[in-house]
Every structure is written in structure tokens, then in C-alpha cells.
Design a protein around this motif. Structure first.
Motif, short mmCIF file in Angstrom:
data_model
loop_
_atom_site.label_atom_id
_atom_site.label_comp_id
_atom_site.label_asym_id
_atom_site.label_seq_id
_atom_site.Cartn_x
_atom_site.Cartn_y
_atom_site.Cartn_z
N ASP A 34 -2.13 69.93 45.47
CA ASP A 34 -1.11 70.95 45.20
C ASP A 34 -0.18 70.52 44.07
OD1 ASP A 34 -2.10 72.69 47.15
OD2 ASP A 34 -0.87 71.77 48.72
N GLY A 35 0.17 69.23 44.03
CA GLY A 35 1.01 68.72 42.95
C GLY A 35 0.31 68.78 41.60
N ILE A 36 -0.98 68.46 41.59
CA ILE A 36 -1.76 68.52 40.36
C ILE A 36 -1.82 69.96 39.84
CG2 ILE A 36 -4.08 68.24 39.37
CD1 ILE A 36 -4.43 65.92 41.46
N LEU A 37 -2.09 70.89 40.75
CA LEU A 37 -2.17 72.31 40.36
C LEU A 37 -0.82 72.83 39.88
CD1 LEU A 37 -4.49 73.65 43.20
CD2 LEU A 37 -5.10 73.13 40.81
N ASP A 38 0.25 72.38 40.53
CA ASP A 38 1.58 72.79 40.10
C ASP A 38 1.89 72.25 38.71
OD1 ASP A 38 4.29 73.95 40.65
OD2 ASP A 38 4.85 71.83 40.37
N LEU A 39 1.58 70.99 38.48
CA LEU A 39 1.80 70.39 37.16
C LEU A 39 1.00 71.13 36.09
CD1 LEU A 39 2.96 68.18 35.33
CD2 LEU A 39 1.00 66.76 35.99
N ALA A 40 -0.25 71.45 36.40
CA ALA A 40 -1.08 72.20 35.46
C ALA A 40 -0.46 73.56 35.17
CB ALA A 40 -2.49 72.36 36.02
N GLY A 41 0.06 74.21 36.19
CA GLY A 41 0.70 75.52 35.99
C GLY A 41 1.94 75.42 35.12
N VAL A 42 2.74 74.40 35.33
CA VAL A 42 3.93 74.21 34.50
C VAL A 42 3.52 73.98 33.05
CG1 VAL A 42 5.92 72.70 34.06
CG2 VAL A 42 5.37 73.37 36.40
N ALA A 43 2.52 73.15 32.84
CA ALA A 43 2.05 72.87 31.47
C ALA A 43 1.53 74.15 30.82
CB ALA A 43 0.97 71.80 31.48
N ALA A 44 0.75 74.92 31.57
CA ALA A 44 0.17 76.16 31.03
C ALA A 44 1.25 77.16 30.64
CB ALA A 44 -0.78 76.78 32.05
N HIS A 45 2.30 77.24 31.43
CA HIS A 45 3.35 78.22 31.14
C HIS A 45 4.39 77.71 30.16
CE1 HIS A 45 1.58 79.99 34.76
NE2 HIS A 45 1.96 81.12 34.23
N THR A 46 4.55 76.40 30.06
CA THR A 46 5.53 75.83 29.13
C THR A 46 4.96 75.71 27.73
OG1 THR A 46 6.54 74.58 30.94
CG2 THR A 46 7.05 73.87 28.70
N ILE A 47 3.75 75.23 27.61
CA ILE A 47 3.12 74.99 26.31
C ILE A 47 2.19 76.15 26.01
CG2 ILE A 47 1.81 73.35 24.91
CD1 ILE A 47 4.46 72.20 26.06
N LEU A 48 1.00 76.12 26.53
CA LEU A 48 0.03 77.20 26.51
C LEU A 48 -1.07 76.82 27.48
CD1 LEU A 48 -2.38 77.00 23.57
CD2 LEU A 48 -0.28 75.72 23.39
#
Length: 108
Positions: A34-48
Motif C-alpha cells: 500500500d505504501g509503494i502504491l501510494d508513493l507511485a500515485g504521489v509521483a504520478a500526480h506530482t510529476i507525471l
């Protein structure tokens, strides 16, 4: 993600880590899907969107380097994740993309 999907992903992660010869029980205990998926989501929405897999790869690589240098796996994972979250937060607060800065150079 429903519980069946979560279990399938967890099983996949365990199987793949075995195939990759990652046998550390401490690593498996520290792995937080869940932490990995959350981090990936933050990266996707913050950067691209493509930043999601790149970020998670880099976090894993940094954690691996730290473990090789003697850091406990759980601490290495926490430190690499915290560093990436701080970088994403700074990126989100800035209008200037950091992606063009080369490692070892000062921001201008």
C-alpha cells in the motif's frame, strides 16, 4: 483495489522477490504494498504518470545500496521512501521542474 486483487498482488510480489533471489525475511516484513502504491500515485500526480515506476524503482535501488552498505532493510526502505516523498513534496511546492538538474550540480 479489492481484497482479492490485493492478495494477488501480494502473492506476485512474494513470487517475484523469490525469483529475484530476495530472501530476506526482514525485507519481506518491511515491504508495504500500500505504501509503494501510494508513493507511485504521489509521483504520478506530482510529476507525471511515468514518474510512478521510475520513482519506485529508484527507491528500491537506493534501499538496496543502503542494505549493501550495512543498513537494516527496514531502515533502508523507510529512509529511501522518506527521501523520495520529501523530493516530491518540494517538487509539488515549486513551479520550477527539478528534472533538468543533473546530479552533483547546484540548483540555479
Amino acid at each position: 483495489m479489492n481484497s482479492e486483487e490485493h492478495q494477488r498482488l501480494s502473492d506476485w510480489a512474494v513470487n517475484l522477490s523469490g525469483d529475484l533471489e530476495i530472501a530476506s525475511d526482514e525485507f519481506h516484513a518491511a515491504m508495504n504494498i500500500d505504501g509503494i502504491l501510494d508513493l507511485a500515485g504521489v509521483a504520478a500526480h506530482t510529476i507525471l504518470r511515468p514518474a510512478a515506476p521510475v520513482t519506485t524503482f529508484l527507491v528500491g535501488y537506493a534501499a538496496g545500496l543502503a542494505v549493501a552498505a550495512g543498513t537494516a532493510p527496514s531502515a533502508a526502505i523507510r529512509n529511501a521512501e522518506a527521501t523520495s516523498r520529501a523530493a516530491l513534496a518540494a517538487e509539488g511546492d515549486s513551479n520550477q521542474p527539478r528534472a533538468t538538474r543533473r546530479p552533483g550540480t547546484a540548483e540555479q
